[in-house]
Enzyme design. Structure first.
Site, PDB file in Angstrom:
ATOM      1  CG  HIS A 152      42.021  41.641   5.328  1.00 53.52           C
ATOM      2  ND1 HIS A 152      43.383  41.801   5.451  1.00 53.52           N
ATOM      3  CD2 HIS A 152      41.591  42.685   4.574  1.00 53.52           C
ATOM      4  CE1 HIS A 152      43.766  42.885   4.813  1.00 53.52           C
ATOM      5  NE2 HIS A 152      42.687  43.445   4.274  1.00 53.52           N
ATOM      6  CG  ASP A 180      38.111  42.467   2.717  1.00 50.20           C
ATOM      7  OD1 ASP A 180      37.751  43.618   2.408  1.00 50.20           O
ATOM      8  OD2 ASP A 180      39.305  42.140   2.795  1.00 50.20           O
TER       9      ASP A 180
END
Length: 314
Positions: free
Chosen positions: A126, A195
């Protein structure tokens, strides 16, 4: 399904051979910055030890790393706590100060160094910022890979979703969103992650303010539409690029290719047919997730899946 295990203790490092040999685990996660009140960070020495142990077992193992410097994150968080206390105030713009640019940039440089000296595959999860992308482009060795997610590619800290979009690292500015897309075009970004965190609005508790709300959000059914809308239809990025970074590259990095990540005889028939012109207004109530909200609620996205095939079954 495959697991990646977060490695926090020396005992867990000792058990890596068991995880690999007995359970087939091929990747392990390390947090340069932890989540306050939930779990701690680990030191670079701990990561270095883990990567060396992994490399001694197989070149197929991958280390995943959350790249934020803990001390800089603490500085930002403490400044917010001092200003807002337990009042539950603040907004998504203020929350961005809990993950300063320097925190990600410095951690990315350290991760590149650790990958280089160990030779072990390292995967940055991320990525959220322009400085992080620049650092990766300047310092990465061949065995380091970079992921970003659909929220970082589509939202900014000024988004009307507000604290429903609280995340670690925080969502930042428009310049960061565009730098991430530039990283996609220039192959600095190797893959798209989700995520995904299937929270309900009640559990998320955005009304508790930026320090009280939980981090994370649901993205499963909007992940692909956002990539198609923002990438293909808005920025003219080739569909093949989206497919490569959403499907093929993750399968290759995590040693699932060619079982996954390609259309070929003998590969899993996990396929999706998309309509790049289909428009749909996002309504969380129509989704299958346990979550009851979406960061894109009420927005029209262009480009949706129309048929999903899992194991050859529609």
């Amino acid at each position: 399904i495959f697991l990646h295990l977060a490695m926090f203790t020396p005992q867990q490092l000792d058990e890596i051979p068991q995880y690999v040999n007995d359970f087939g685990v091929l990747d392990f996660k390390f947090y340069m910055a932890g989540v306050r009140g939930v779990f701690p960070n680990v030191s670079d020495a701990h990561i270095l030890d883990g990567l060396r142990r992994m490399g001694s077992i197989s070149d197929k193992l991958t280390g995943c790393v959350h790249c934020e410097d803990q001390s800089i994150v603490d500085m930002g968080f403490d400044a917010l706590a001092c200003e807002y206390g337990e009042s539950g105030g603040g907004d998504l713009c203020e929350w961005a100060k809990a993950g300063p640019y320097e925190a990600e940039e410095l951690a990315v440089i350290r991760a590149c160094y650790l990958a280089r000296i160990t030779g072990t595959k390292l995967y940055i999860v991320h990525m959220s910022s322009e400085p992080g992308i620049i650092a990766a482009a300047e310092h990465r060795p061949d065995n380091l890979f970079v992921e970003t997610t659909s929220p970082y590619l589509s939202l900014t800290k000024n988004d009307p979703a507000g604290l429903m979009a609280k995340m670690l690292p925080p969502i930042k500015d428009e310049c960061d969103r565009e730098a991430l897309w530039e990283g996609v075009i220039e192959d600095v970004v190797d893959s798209f992650g989700t995520d995904n965190t299937p929270l309900t609005a009640k559990i998320k508790a955005a009304e508790a303010g930026m320090l009280g709300a939980l981090a994370g959000y649901p993205v499963i059914q909007t992940h692909l539409p956002v990539l198609l809308h923002e990438g293909v239809n808005t920025r003219g990025i080739p569909l093949e690029t989206i497919v490569e970074k959403a499907c093929a590259n993750p399968a290759k990095i995590f040693e699932l290719y060619p079982q996954k990540g390609t259309i070929a005889v003998g590969s899993d028939a996990d396929l999706v047919v998309v309509d790049l012109d289909k428009e749909r207004v996002v309504k969380a109530e129509e989704f299958y997730s346990f979550a009851d909200f979406s960061l894109w609620e009420g927005r029209k996205l262009r480009g949706w899946p129309v048929v999903t095939i899992k194991g050859g079954v529609v």
